[in-house]
Scaffold this active site. Sequence first.
Site, PDB file in Angstrom:
ATOM      1  NE  ARG A  66     112.071  18.413  23.026  1.00 58.22           N
ATOM      2  CZ  ARG A  66     111.991  17.192  22.516  1.00 58.22           C
ATOM      3  NH1 ARG A  66     111.215  16.278  23.083  1.00 58.22           N
ATOM      4  NH2 ARG A  66     112.665  16.869  21.434  1.00 58.22           N
ATOM      5  CB  THR A 343     105.873   9.994  22.179  1.00 56.03           C
ATOM      6  OG1 THR A 343     107.239  10.181  21.922  1.00 56.03           O
ATOM      7  CG2 THR A 343     105.200  11.318  22.415  1.00 56.03           C
ATOM      8  CG  ASN A 363     113.690  10.220  21.887  1.00 61.79           C
ATOM      9  OD1 ASN A 363     112.819  10.256  21.020  1.00 61.79           O
ATOM     10  ND2 ASN A 363     114.971  10.210  21.588  1.00 61.79           N
ATOM     11  CB  SER A 414     109.871  18.322  20.104  1.00 68.76           C
ATOM     12  OG  SER A 414     108.840  17.369  20.208  1.00 68.76           O
ATOM     13  CB  SER A 415     108.213  15.588  15.591  1.00 69.98           C
ATOM     14  OG  SER A 415     109.449  15.653  14.943  1.00 69.98           O
ATOM     15  N   GLY A 435     105.094   8.861  17.795  1.00 70.20           N
ATOM     16  CA  GLY A 435     105.554   8.405  16.483  1.00 70.20           C
ATOM     17  C   GLY A 435     106.770   9.127  15.941  1.00 70.20           C
ATOM     18  N   GLY A 436     107.489   9.865  16.793  1.00 67.51           N
ATOM     19  CA  GLY A 436     108.711  10.542  16.335  1.00 67.51           C
ATOM     20  C   GLY A 436     108.400  11.466  15.172  1.00 67.51           C
TER      21      GLY A 436
HETATM   22  O1  DON Z   1     110.113  15.052  20.622  1.00 69.32           O
HETATM   23  C1  DON Z   1     110.155  14.295  19.662  1.00 69.32           C
HETATM   24  O2  DON Z   1     109.896  14.631  18.534  1.00 69.32           O
HETATM   25  C2  DON Z   1     110.546  12.845  19.896  1.00 69.32           C
HETATM   26  N1  DON Z   1     111.381  12.741  21.043  1.00 69.32           N
HETATM   27  C3  DON Z   1     109.307  12.032  20.022  1.00 69.32           C
HETATM   28  C4  DON Z   1     109.598  10.569  20.154  1.00 69.32           C
HETATM   29  C5  DON Z   1     108.450   9.713  19.831  1.00 69.32           C
HETATM   30  O3  DON Z   1     107.403  10.156  19.456  1.00 69.32           O
HETATM   31  C6  DON Z   1     108.642   8.269  19.934  1.00 69.32           C
HETATM   32  N2  DON Z   1     107.372   7.621  19.832  1.00 69.32           N
HETATM   33  N3  DON Z   1     106.702   6.945  19.379  1.00 69.32           N
END
Ligand code: DON
Length: 531
Positions: A66, A343, A363, A414-415, A435-436
């Site tokens: 990370r 992501t 991100n 992070s997720s 998917g954040g």
């Molecule tokens: O680490 C994280 O949780 C976010 N930066 C992830 C971002 C993400 O999944 C965007 N995508 N679709």
Amino acid sequence: MVVSEEQVATLVGLSVLRQGGNAIDASVAMGFALAVTYPRAGNLGGGGFMLVHLAKTGETLAIDYREKAPLRATRDMFINQAGEVDMEKAQKSIYSSGVPGTVAGLSLALQKYGTISLEKALAPAIRLAEEGFEVSAELRKSLLNAKERMEKSTESMEVFFKNKGEPPKEGEILRQRNLARSLKEISKNGPEAFYGGAIAKKIAVYMKKEGGLITERDLTSYKAVIRKPVSGNYRGYEVYSMPPPSSGGVHLIQMLNILENYPLRQYGHNSTRYVHILSETMKLAYADRSKHLGDPDFSTVPTQQLISKRYAKRLANRINFEKTTPSKYIGPGDPLAESGTDTTHFTVVDRYGNIVSNTYTLNFPYGSGLSVPGTGILLNNEMDDFSAKPGTPNAYGLMGGEKNSIAPGKRMLSSMTPVIVLKDKQFFLATGSPGGSRIITSVLQVILNVIDHKMNIRDATSASRIHHQWFPDILYMEKEAGKNLSGQLRKKGHKVKITTPIGSTQSIVMINKLLYGATDSRRPGGMAQGH
Ligand code: DON
């Protein structure tokens, strides 16, 4: 078997496996290849997590690569004079980037657990960058969507919009010469090229010129870390996932523990009762996330308490079967007493029984949109995953507190949730998703679909998903689930909103010693290949 969101990368991984390479070799080659062929999320200038299961020792471990806050970062760096979070600065500026971890992480994985040289692992990526590859309709579309952010960067524009500000057309060949040169530097001089050599210099010079924070010292001091995964047991299956600084593994296991208290299969997939219980569970987990999670190198995260069965039982007791509990009445629990957008995930299982489940990211799609001049390397905008100000949501609507505040050298929460599930110590399932904030709930539903609802992996992937993250207090539902149920759920007090596709899972399962792979048609272009 190899599954990823991009076909060329899947074929790169498969060819490494066919030549006798193991899952780690294939994954590292894919990680570099995706930086070329899937630049919205594949990267050198971002970071991620790789979960590895080694057949020989039976060990499962987590590589944390990370990004970190630069050493000159400060707690309130995104707060403007009015005391508000400056979203532009946090998400789209030279300050948005954390110190990248991908090159360190992939190199570490290969050096420790791979069988081929870094040179060999990089060769396909170098060829794809140098000779180019055919642009898909999807790539063109994603570039158009990100153009506004990239316009501030001459390097990004030269690479992706050199046709008078137009991205390449579908079927056109995209060559990335500077990126090829960067990859060759790494091939020749190892990860040090990125963290101390030619590339580090270019990054530092660019940062200095633009007033950014990342220095050569940030780069030389960056290290990827091997951590012990979080693990739990769900209905007899052993679930392994990413520990902090991801919140993914902790809350995945926490939610599974809560849900184990209910006969989900009996409720039926996406029945009113099922969606209600899922949504109430998700709220409790995301409330805890806002308070208890952060970089474990900076504060204590009560991981073991959060994933304990006892705590889950207590939380389950708080769920009202008849009515939803509005989020404002749910606070983070006390476990001690008790657009998203981009992501990418890939999963590899080799003939020897090694498993890799890897999620990495910039991100947003194309990160901050800024590329380091002369390198073809896009920079992440991961700094927005910190909680810039308590109570102010980030781009994914997530809120956080002290444990996820900005500090020099700290990793942002992070997720991302790469998962490996074993049954009787044998491989059963591996998955993960972009998917954040919706990553954790997407992965959760694939696991429930396979284990509780006995779906095959294709159906488990395509089945309609739901998502709740505590705040905003909205039950998000994909169209199909929402069409059938929204009325009944509203009666239970839920604020239902039909939403865009949730997640894009890339999964492999093993049934009767055969591997089955499934990419997710929510995003076009993915491919599962091999056996
Ligand atoms: O680490 C994280 O949780 C976010 N930066 C992830 C971002 C993400 O999944 C965007 N995508 N679709």
